[in-house]
Design a protein around this motif. Structure first.
Motif, PDB file in Angstrom:
ATOM      1  N   GLY A 218       8.697   3.458 -10.561  1.00 59.35           N
ATOM      2  CA  GLY A 218       8.653   4.912 -10.610  1.00 59.35           C
ATOM      3  C   GLY A 218       9.778   5.484  -9.776  1.00 59.35           C
ATOM      4  N   LEU A 219      10.062   6.755  -9.986  1.00 61.40           N
ATOM      5  CA  LEU A 219      11.136   7.445  -9.276  1.00 61.40           C
ATOM      6  C   LEU A 219      10.547   8.639  -8.536  1.00 61.40           C
ATOM      7  N   THR A 220      10.735   8.692  -7.211  1.00 63.47           N
ATOM      8  CA  THR A 220      10.210   9.795  -6.416  1.00 63.47           C
ATOM      9  C   THR A 220      11.061  11.037  -6.617  1.00 63.47           C
ATOM     10  N   GLU A 221      10.553  12.171  -6.152  1.00 63.40           N
ATOM     11  CA  GLU A 221      11.315  13.426  -6.227  1.00 63.40           C
ATOM     12  C   GLU A 221      12.631  13.327  -5.457  1.00 63.40           C
ATOM     13  N   GLY A 222      12.669  12.462  -4.438  1.00 62.50           N
ATOM     14  CA  GLY A 222      13.882  12.261  -3.648  1.00 62.50           C
ATOM     15  C   GLY A 222      14.793  11.195  -4.242  1.00 62.50           C
ATOM     16  N   PHE A 223      14.537  10.806  -5.494  1.00 67.15           N
ATOM     17  CA  PHE A 223      15.346   9.831  -6.225  1.00 67.15           C
ATOM     18  C   PHE A 223      15.336   8.445  -5.585  1.00 67.15           C
ATOM     19  N   GLU A 224      14.200   8.086  -5.015  1.00 69.94           N
ATOM     20  CA  GLU A 224      14.003   6.747  -4.483  1.00 69.94           C
ATOM     21  C   GLU A 224      13.174   5.976  -5.499  1.00 69.94           C
ATOM     22  N   MET A 225      13.685   4.810  -5.930  1.00 66.02           N
ATOM     23  CA  MET A 225      12.981   4.006  -6.922  1.00 66.02           C
ATOM     24  C   MET A 225      11.979   3.107  -6.218  1.00 66.02           C
ATOM     25  N   ILE A 226      10.746   3.094  -6.752  1.00 68.18           N
ATOM     26  CA  ILE A 226       9.676   2.254  -6.222  1.00 68.18           C
ATOM     27  C   ILE A 226       9.396   1.166  -7.252  1.00 68.18           C
ATOM     28  N   ARG A 227       9.309  -0.074  -6.805  1.00 68.76           N
ATOM     29  CA  ARG A 227       8.990  -1.183  -7.703  1.00 68.76           C
ATOM     30  C   ARG A 227       7.871  -2.012  -7.068  1.00 68.76           C
TER      31      ARG A 227
ATOM     32  N   GLN B 131       0.826  -1.212   0.000  1.00 68.43           N
ATOM     33  CA  GLN B 131       0.000   0.000   0.000  1.00 68.43           C
ATOM     34  C   GLN B 131       0.856   1.257   0.000  1.00 68.43           C
ATOM     35  N   SER B 132       1.976   1.264   0.729  1.00 69.34           N
ATOM     36  CA  SER B 132       2.823   2.460   0.721  1.00 69.34           C
ATOM     37  C   SER B 132       3.426   2.679  -0.668  1.00 69.34           C
TER      38      SER B 132
ATOM     39  N   PRO C 101      -7.120   0.689  -1.807  1.00 74.66           N
ATOM     40  CA  PRO C 101      -6.482  -0.296  -0.927  1.00 74.66           C
ATOM     41  C   PRO C 101      -6.085  -1.565  -1.690  1.00 74.66           C
ATOM     42  N   GLY C 102      -4.796  -1.822  -1.746  1.00 76.07           N
ATOM     43  CA  GLY C 102      -4.276  -3.016  -2.381  1.00 76.07           C
ATOM     44  C   GLY C 102      -4.198  -2.997  -3.889  1.00 76.07           C
ATOM     45  N   ALA C 103      -4.531  -1.861  -4.534  1.00 78.43           N
ATOM     46  CA  ALA C 103      -4.519  -1.846  -6.003  1.00 78.43           C
ATOM     47  C   ALA C 103      -4.234  -0.448  -6.548  1.00 78.43           C
ATOM     48  N   ALA C 104      -3.552  -0.437  -7.682  1.00 77.51           N
ATOM     49  CA  ALA C 104      -3.347   0.790  -8.455  1.00 77.51           C
ATOM     50  C   ALA C 104      -4.221   0.664  -9.694  1.00 77.51           C
TER      51      ALA C 104
END
Length: 114
Positions: free
Chosen positions: A71-80, A9-10, A44-47
């Motif tokens: 995706g890449l956050t503004e803080g350059f953290e990659m989300i997978r 979820q995060s 909740p639980g889905a995009a």
């Protein structure tokens, strides 16, 4: 940078903030295919995202369903986020009136920040 498992979820919430993210699927021969897609909603639980029925992306989602979203956050953290996509029920397709098709990626398999 370390790799960390986080709640699905995060990751969904962060991907919704980023909005334009990379979706990877596999084609009929198992080759990876990637494109940029807009995350319409985070539930909740889905995009939730949209695509047209006539596109290869739609066909790949219907035939296989496996998807990896990054995706890449503004803080350059990659989300997978890794999971399975499915077509929304008919009563929810109004989210994407112009495309005629909508899908949700259930985030049940893997969520990571790298």
């Amino acid at each position: 940078m370390s790799s960390e498992c986080v709640s699905a979820q995060s990751c969904i919430d962060l991907l919704r903030q980023i909005r334009d993210v990379s979706f990877a699927t596999v084609d009929e021969s198992g080759a990876p295919q990637a494109r940029i897609i807009d995350i319409m909603l985070a539930e909740p639980g889905a995009a939730i995202f949209c695509t047209a029925r006539g596109k290869e992306f739609y066909r790949q989602l219907v035939e296989d369903g496996r998807v990896v979203v990054t995706g890449l956050t503004e803080g350059f953290e990659m989300i997978r986020l890794q999971g399975r996509a499915h077509r929304l029920p008919e009563d929810q397709l109004g989210l994407c009136e112009h495309s005629g098709a909508a899908a949700g990626a259930d985030a049940t398999e893997e969520a990571r920040t790298d």
